[in-house]
Write a protein that holds these residues in place. Sequence first.
Motif, short mmCIF file in Angstrom:
data_model
loop_
_atom_site.label_atom_id
_atom_site.label_comp_id
_atom_site.label_asym_id
_atom_site.label_seq_id
_atom_site.Cartn_x
_atom_site.Cartn_y
_atom_site.Cartn_z
N ARG A 56 9.69 20.86 13.62
CA ARG A 56 9.80 21.33 15.00
C ARG A 56 11.27 21.41 15.46
O ARG A 56 11.75 20.55 16.18
CB ARG A 56 9.03 20.44 15.95
CG ARG A 56 8.99 21.05 17.36
CD ARG A 56 8.46 20.13 18.43
NE ARG A 56 7.11 19.74 18.17
CZ ARG A 56 6.49 18.78 18.84
NH1 ARG A 56 7.09 18.12 19.79
NH2 ARG A 56 5.24 18.46 18.56
N SER A 153 2.14 24.41 18.85
CA SER A 153 1.96 23.95 17.47
C SER A 153 1.50 25.08 16.55
O SER A 153 0.91 26.07 17.00
CB SER A 153 0.96 22.80 17.43
OG SER A 153 -0.29 23.22 17.90
N ASP A 154 1.80 24.91 15.27
CA ASP A 154 1.34 25.82 14.21
C ASP A 154 1.60 27.28 14.56
O ASP A 154 0.69 28.10 14.60
CB ASP A 154 -0.14 25.58 13.91
CG ASP A 154 -0.44 24.13 13.60
OD1 ASP A 154 0.43 23.46 13.02
OD2 ASP A 154 -1.52 23.65 13.96
N ASP A 174 6.06 24.03 14.33
CA ASP A 174 5.89 24.10 15.78
C ASP A 174 7.09 24.83 16.36
O ASP A 174 8.22 24.65 15.91
CB ASP A 174 5.83 22.70 16.39
CG ASP A 174 4.60 21.93 15.95
OD1 ASP A 174 3.67 22.54 15.41
OD2 ASP A 174 4.58 20.70 16.14
#
Length: 191
Positions: A56, A153-154, A174
Motif C-alpha cells: 500500500r 483495497s485490491d 491497495d
Amino acid sequence: MSRKIALVALAALVVGGAVAGWLVWAGRIAGDVEVTWSADSPDCAGTTVEKPGSHRPVIDAVESMRCVITVEVRNGSGRTVHLVRAVAPLVGPRTGGVVTAENAEPASPPGDDGIDALFPLDRDLRAGGTSEFDIVLVLNPRGCDRGVTIWSSDWPVVTVEALGRSHDVHGDKDFAFHRDRVTPGCQRFER
C-alpha cells in the motif's frame, strides 16, 4: 412411462453436469489471471510517495502531481481470455476525493455517483501473455479530503471473460492517497 422418466432424468443429469463443469472450468481459468502493478508504480512527478510496505504505497496529493500506475494483467491459464474493462474505485471523473484519473470514463451511468473510474479494455489476452494499461492520476481541485488517508483495497478490478463467463479479478495492491491542505475548490472545510 417409467423408462421415459428415467431418460429425461438422465438427460437432465448429463446437461446439469456439463453446465457445472463449464462453470468450474471457466472459474479456474479466470483464477489463473493476475492483476498487479508494475514494479515502478506509482511513478509520480511533482509529489512524493510513501512506501511503508509494497502492498500500500501512499501518494501525497498536491497541486503539481501527476502519477502513473501501470497495471499489468497476466494470464497464467492455458486458454485465451478476454479483458473487458477495468474499474478503479474512488478516482472517477465525478469523485469527491482529491485524486482523479485524467484518462478515464465514469464507471456508472449519468445520475449515479460516478466516483469510480472506467477503463474499457476490450482485448484478448493469450495464454501465458501479459497486457498493460496506465491509470494517470492528478489532483482534483474540487475534492475535499483533508487530513486523512483514503484507500481502496485490491485495486483496480479487471473484468475478464473466460469461456463466455465474466469474472472480476482484483488487483494485488491497495491504492492510497493523503492530503494535508484544503484544495482550491473545496468549500466544506473553509469557514
